[in-house]
Design a protein around this motif. Sequence first.
Motif, short mmCIF file in Angstrom:
data_model
loop_
_atom_site.label_atom_id
_atom_site.label_comp_id
_atom_site.label_asym_id
_atom_site.label_seq_id
_atom_site.Cartn_x
_atom_site.Cartn_y
_atom_site.Cartn_z
N GLU A 5 0.80 -1.31 0.33
CA GLU A 5 0.01 0.26 -0.07
C GLU A 5 0.71 0.77 -0.08
O GLU A 5 0.62 2.53 -0.44
N SER A 6 1.62 1.04 0.37
CA SER A 6 3.24 2.62 1.27
C SER A 6 3.87 2.96 -0.24
O SER A 6 4.01 4.20 -0.93
N VAL A 7 3.13 1.71 -1.44
CA VAL A 7 4.61 2.00 -3.07
C VAL A 7 3.49 1.86 -3.93
O VAL A 7 3.68 0.99 -4.89
N LYS A 8 2.69 2.04 -3.59
CA LYS A 8 0.85 2.29 -4.43
C LYS A 8 0.46 0.93 -5.28
O LYS A 8 0.38 1.23 -6.66
N CYS A 9 0.56 -0.01 -4.65
CA CYS A 9 0.58 -1.43 -5.41
C CYS A 9 -1.30 -1.32 -5.09
O CYS A 9 -1.49 -1.19 -4.40
N SER A 10 -2.18 -1.92 -6.49
CA SER A 10 -3.17 -2.26 -6.40
C SER A 10 -3.45 -3.75 -5.89
O SER A 10 -5.00 -4.27 -5.84
N ALA A 11 -2.31 -4.79 -5.39
CA ALA A 11 -2.67 -5.92 -5.04
C ALA A 11 -1.10 -6.75 -5.06
O ALA A 11 -0.14 -6.31 -4.57
N ILE A 12 -1.40 -7.64 -4.29
CA ILE A 12 -1.05 -8.56 -3.94
C ILE A 12 -0.77 -9.70 -4.68
O ILE A 12 -1.79 -10.80 -4.42
N SER A 13 0.33 -10.24 -4.88
CA SER A 13 0.01 -11.51 -5.74
C SER A 13 0.89 -12.64 -5.87
O SER A 13 2.06 -12.78 -4.88
N LEU A 14 0.52 -14.14 -6.01
CA LEU A 14 1.63 -14.73 -5.53
C LEU A 14 1.78 -15.70 -6.48
O LEU A 14 0.33 -16.28 -7.50
N THR A 15 3.09 -16.45 -6.70
CA THR A 15 2.93 -17.41 -7.97
C THR A 15 3.35 -18.68 -7.24
O THR A 15 4.66 -18.56 -6.54
N GLY A 16 2.95 -20.22 -7.74
CA GLY A 16 3.34 -21.09 -6.52
C GLY A 16 1.90 -22.13 -6.78
O GLY A 16 1.64 -22.10 -8.11
N ARG A 17 2.59 -23.44 -6.25
CA ARG A 17 1.54 -24.60 -6.19
C ARG A 17 0.29 -24.47 -6.32
O ARG A 17 0.22 -23.24 -5.11
N ARG A 18 -0.65 -25.24 -6.90
CA ARG A 18 -1.94 -25.26 -6.73
C ARG A 18 -2.54 -25.09 -5.05
O ARG A 18 -3.79 -24.44 -4.61
N GLY A 19 -1.82 -25.75 -3.96
CA GLY A 19 -1.77 -25.58 -2.62
C GLY A 19 -2.19 -24.50 -1.84
O GLY A 19 -2.90 -24.29 -1.09
N TRP A 20 -1.54 -23.39 -2.60
CA TRP A 20 -1.13 -22.33 -1.62
C TRP A 20 -2.83 -21.56 -2.17
O TRP A 20 -3.17 -20.47 -1.22
N VAL A 21 -3.19 -21.50 -3.37
CA VAL A 21 -4.77 -21.04 -3.43
C VAL A 21 -5.86 -21.46 -1.99
O VAL A 21 -6.55 -20.58 -1.26
#
Length: 127
Positions: A92-108
Amino acid sequence: MSEFVEEDVSVVMGPYQLLIERALKHAGGSHTFTDVVDAVRAGKLFFWPGEYSCLVTEFVQYPQQRLLHVFLAAGDLDEIKSMEPSLRTFAESVKCSAISLTGRRGWVRALEDLGFKEAHTIVVKNL
């Protein structure tokens, strides 16, 4: 997020080498530990150490939005999840609109209680 002087990066990341290498095995050979260290040193990736875990993040800039992307998460799931408020505050402090993550399906399922949801599926055919 920690900032390091150039010579400190290898020293700080060294204790996490096995965790990072284990996570990178699931990345299809895209990076080595040395590649990650070099990218952190160059300021292209950002290293977030925990006691038993670590994250490596990067900014992804699209025409209409900026994301804080978790390129790699390794270690204890509970500790990784406990890092989310710091990630959110930083993003939020650096003006990002979201956090994303790439990984194995178990992260969902592992991150759904934090408000993460599956947004995309990547399909790969190795050549």
